[in-house]
Design a protein around this motif. Structure first.
Motif, PDB file in Angstrom:
ATOM      1  N   ASP A  87       0.731  -1.242   0.073  1.00 48.86           N
ATOM      2  CA  ASP A  87      -0.121  -0.112   0.082  1.00 48.86           C
ATOM      3  C   ASP A  87       0.629   1.230  -0.032  1.00 48.86           C
ATOM      4  OD1 ASP A  87      -2.346  -1.349  -0.194  1.00 48.86           O
ATOM      5  OD2 ASP A  87      -2.581  -1.313   2.122  1.00 48.86           O
TER       6      ASP A  87
ATOM      7  N   SER B 197      -3.706   4.507  -7.300  1.00 53.76           N
ATOM      8  CA  SER B 197      -4.877   4.011  -6.985  1.00 53.76           C
ATOM      9  C   SER B 197      -6.064   4.823  -7.203  1.00 53.76           C
ATOM     10  CB  SER B 197      -4.873   4.037  -5.451  1.00 53.76           C
ATOM     11  OG  SER B 197      -4.842   5.394  -4.960  1.00 53.76           O
TER      12      SER B 197
ATOM     13  N   SER C 204     -10.356   5.229  -6.768  1.00 53.14           N
ATOM     14  CA  SER C 204     -11.634   5.042  -5.903  1.00 53.14           C
ATOM     15  C   SER C 204     -12.877   5.376  -6.341  1.00 53.14           C
ATOM     16  CB  SER C 204     -11.391   5.276  -4.415  1.00 53.14           C
ATOM     17  OG  SER C 204     -11.482   6.742  -4.111  1.00 53.14           O
ATOM     18  N   ALA C 205     -14.189   5.105  -5.824  1.00 57.97           N
ATOM     19  CA  ALA C 205     -15.165   5.642  -6.371  1.00 57.97           C
ATOM     20  C   ALA C 205     -15.281   7.254  -6.049  1.00 57.97           C
ATOM     21  CB  ALA C 205     -16.364   5.005  -5.485  1.00 57.97           C
ATOM     22  N   ASN C 206     -14.589   7.583  -5.083  1.00 55.60           N
ATOM     23  CA  ASN C 206     -14.391   9.166  -4.979  1.00 55.60           C
ATOM     24  C   ASN C 206     -13.698   9.838  -5.973  1.00 55.60           C
ATOM     25  OD1 ASN C 206     -15.764   9.103  -2.587  1.00 55.60           O
ATOM     26  ND2 ASN C 206     -13.525   8.650  -1.141  1.00 55.60           N
ATOM     27  N   ASP C 207     -13.138   9.132  -6.847  1.00 53.41           N
ATOM     28  CA  ASP C 207     -12.262   9.861  -8.012  1.00 53.41           C
ATOM     29  C   ASP C 207     -12.995  10.037  -9.320  1.00 53.41           C
ATOM     30  OD1 ASP C 207      -9.797   9.932  -6.632  1.00 53.41           O
ATOM     31  OD2 ASP C 207      -9.258   7.730  -7.135  1.00 53.41           O
TER      32      ASP C 207
END
Length: 45
Positions: A16, A22, A24-27
């Motif tokens: 990590d 990376s 995510s849905a927030n992007d």
């Protein structure tokens, strides 16, 4: 030639830390289109 060392992949916590990308849905963004007038709703198929 670039060599990736495998020791950085042994532990999930270390993976990590050294991960390059990376996602995510927030992007993601919700597309919003603006048109003139009030209450105009045109559905896009």
């Amino acid at each position: 030639m670039f060599k990736r060392f495998r020791r950085l992949r042994i532990n999930p916590n270390i993976r990590d830390l050294v991960r390059e990308n990376s996602l995510s849905a927030n992007d993601f963004i919700y597309p919003l289109f603006v048109v003139e007038g009030k209450g105009v709703k045109n559905e896009i198929g």
